[in-house]
Design a protein around this motif. Structure first.
Motif: not given
Length: 301
Positions: A237-262
């Motif tokens: 987020k700080e470096d404003e890195m670009v994802f291939p698409s908005k859908a991919e960005e949402e998918w990625f953060y969902n995976q990250l947050h789910q991993a953190q939760k577990e």
């Protein structure tokens, strides 16, 4: 990293610190893998600070030396953070092997590597940070030999462990309540100090101290991965890195947050095991182990 049955505690305490600093110097001199060397050196600084905390009430130089090793660690912390971010991304990728998401991981990895290399160029090559760090540690090594060490037995050690243990419990409760990444990271730091202190005191009862420190090590591994994932999200987020698409960005953060939760669920359960004992009961038990250790030292002396 432990005292020996055949040596007085004060002697073993200083020996451990000298050995750790010597190991850090050798890593900076001889380890051709700079990232591994940086990782090992930062661990040394944490171990030394844990040793200082163990007897802080009996050493007038505690604050000065604690600040020294803290600040030395900060010189290389950003470079280590980039390595941690890269490792966190790799672990996320391992758990999500679908080919259609590979472009996301590839683009993020390229961005992380690019920024890490730029930081290395600035910090390691232009500023010669590792050379300056080695010189600083070589100077400190000579100073440590002259440190006065006069410790009031378990009275001092008990105070050191009690403070670290209670702060770990407090940090655990705060993290469980807030669910903030910064609080989980603070808990990890407190748990690390306790882990290293238990390793130092291993001869008090080797099997027990080994088992307990191993349980705390498992806890700090979980909390470390949580921190790495938090760093990864912040960096993107700080470096404003670009994802291939908005859908991919949402998918990625969902995976990250789910991993953190577990991870956090596992860490909280592990933490309940590691901090399950009443502080006074814990100190009474360790003091009894200490008395036996002293008898063994006297027998060997």
């Amino acid at each position: 990293m432990s005292i020996n049955i055949a040596e007085p505690f004060e002697q073993g305490w200083k020996r451990i610190i000298l050995e750790q600093v010597d190991y850090a110097i050798k890593q900076l001199k001889e380890n051709e893998d700079r990232h591994d060397a940086i990782h090992e050196v930062r661990k040394v600084f944490k171990k030394v600070r844990a040793a200082l905390r163990l007897v802080r009430s009996d050493i007038k130089y505690y604050k000065k030396e604690n600040v020294f090793f803290r600040d030395q660690g900060r010189l290389i912390s950003k470079i280590r953070d980039y390595s941690s971010i890269q490792e966190a991304l790799a672990k996320l990728e391992e758990s999500n092997t679908q080919i259609k998401h590979q472009p996301t991981f590839n683009s993020l990895l390229m961005g992380i590597v690019e920024r890490r290399e730029a930081l290395e160029e600035e910090v390691l090559k232009k500023d010669h940070t590792l050379d300056r760090l080695r010189e600083s540690l070589e100077k400190k090594q000579k100073e440590i030999n002259s440190w006065p060490v006069k410790i009031k037995g378990f009275k001092t050690i008990g105070k050191g462990i009690k403070k670290v243990y209670k702060r770990g419990m407090k940090a655990s409760n705060k993290a469980r309540s807030s669910r903030r990444s910064t609080d989980f990271h603070e808990w990890r730091k407190r748990a690390k100090y306790l882990q290293y202190q238990l390793l130092m005191l291993k001869p008090l009862w080797p099997d027990f101290m080994d088992a307990w420190s191993n349980e705390i090590h498992d806890l700090t591994d979980l909390l470390g991965l949580d921190h790495d994932l938090a760093l990864l999200e912040w960096f993107i987020k700080e470096d404003e890195m670009v994802f291939p698409s908005k859908a991919e960005e949402e998918w990625f953060y969902n995976q990250l947050h789910q991993a953190q939760k577990e991870i956090r669920v596992k860490a909280i359960l592990q933490g309940k095991r590691c901090y399950s004992e009443d502080t006074d009961q814990l100190l009474n038990r360790l003091e009894n182990y200490w008395k036996v250790y002293q008898e063994e030292v006297n027998c060997n002396g």
